[in-house]
Design an enzyme around this catalytic site. Sequence first.
Site, mmCIF file in Angstrom:
data_model
loop_
_atom_site.group_PDB
_atom_site.id
_atom_site.type_symbol
_atom_site.label_atom_id
_atom_site.label_comp_id
_atom_site.label_asym_id
_atom_site.label_seq_id
_atom_site.Cartn_x
_atom_site.Cartn_y
_atom_site.Cartn_z
ATOM 1 N N LEU A 80 0.528 -1.234 -0.171
ATOM 2 C CA LEU A 80 -0.113 -0.175 -0.146
ATOM 3 C C LEU A 80 0.870 1.128 0.059
ATOM 4 O O LEU A 80 2.318 1.448 0.462
ATOM 5 C CB LEU A 80 -0.544 0.483 1.111
ATOM 6 C CG LEU A 80 -2.377 -1.205 1.258
ATOM 7 C CD1 LEU A 80 -2.760 -1.006 2.523
ATOM 8 C CD2 LEU A 80 -3.655 -0.649 0.748
ATOM 9 N N ASP A 81 0.600 2.470 -0.661
ATOM 10 C CA ASP A 81 1.220 2.968 -0.672
ATOM 11 C C ASP A 81 1.425 4.087 0.736
ATOM 12 O O ASP A 81 0.510 3.420 1.053
ATOM 13 C CB ASP A 81 1.479 4.288 -2.227
ATOM 14 C CG ASP A 81 -0.316 5.117 -1.847
ATOM 15 O OD1 ASP A 81 -0.809 5.655 -1.044
ATOM 16 O OD2 ASP A 81 -1.524 4.337 -2.588
ATOM 17 N N GLU A 82 1.990 5.042 0.207
ATOM 18 C CA GLU A 82 2.302 5.599 1.848
ATOM 19 C C GLU A 82 1.458 6.140 2.385
ATOM 20 O O GLU A 82 0.563 6.526 3.674
ATOM 21 C CB GLU A 82 3.468 6.562 1.950
ATOM 22 C CG GLU A 82 4.127 6.958 3.451
ATOM 23 C CD GLU A 82 5.752 7.812 3.070
ATOM 24 O OE1 GLU A 82 5.292 8.499 4.416
ATOM 25 O OE2 GLU A 82 5.590 8.311 1.962
#
Length: 199
Positions: A50-52
């Site tokens: 999952l991106d930041e």
Amino acid sequence: MQSKNIHFKVYKPVGVLSQLSSNDPREKRKKRFLSELYPFPEGTMPIGRLDEKSEGLLLMTTDGQLSDMVNRAGVEKEYYAQLDGLITPSAIRLLTQGVEIGLEGTTYRTKPCKATELTISPTLPEADNRLRIGRHRPSSWIRIVLTEGKYRQVRKMTAAVGFPTLRLVRVRIGRILLDDLAPGDVQHLPLTLEQLNSS
């Protein structure tokens, strides 16, 4: 799958990278990592990412073969996305049919997927203050289910139809649900590929 392997489900919070650490000393000083959430055993790795700025369900395992299999198997991943603006039926239809997004310097057409508007906001933990959701126009929520996982795919898809994503929460991978985990929570998980496959 051998029983010696260990698996976890994690609610990855906003602001944490989907990795345990970094070899870049500058990144170590500026970024937060999964190792802050729990003393994961050596060899633990995330299954997908999952991106930041995204949050929600992240699976972790010490079984590299399982990780590779899941990433190749087309397991369903379900997300709730809060969008900037009031989503239209035509935009939903475009999402389900597949849209063109930028990927690694070229154009990629996403696979057909399931996308529906949520008429009632989902029950989730309070949004992270860094998302600044209240500073935008009226927003809407959609449920989107993918069988692929390209880099920042949901965000790129909703932007492509004119509704940028403000908040993105993954709530399911296969049959594994986020349930009532809170941001930062970690649970041990008995896991097999059959449990993940939602077909």
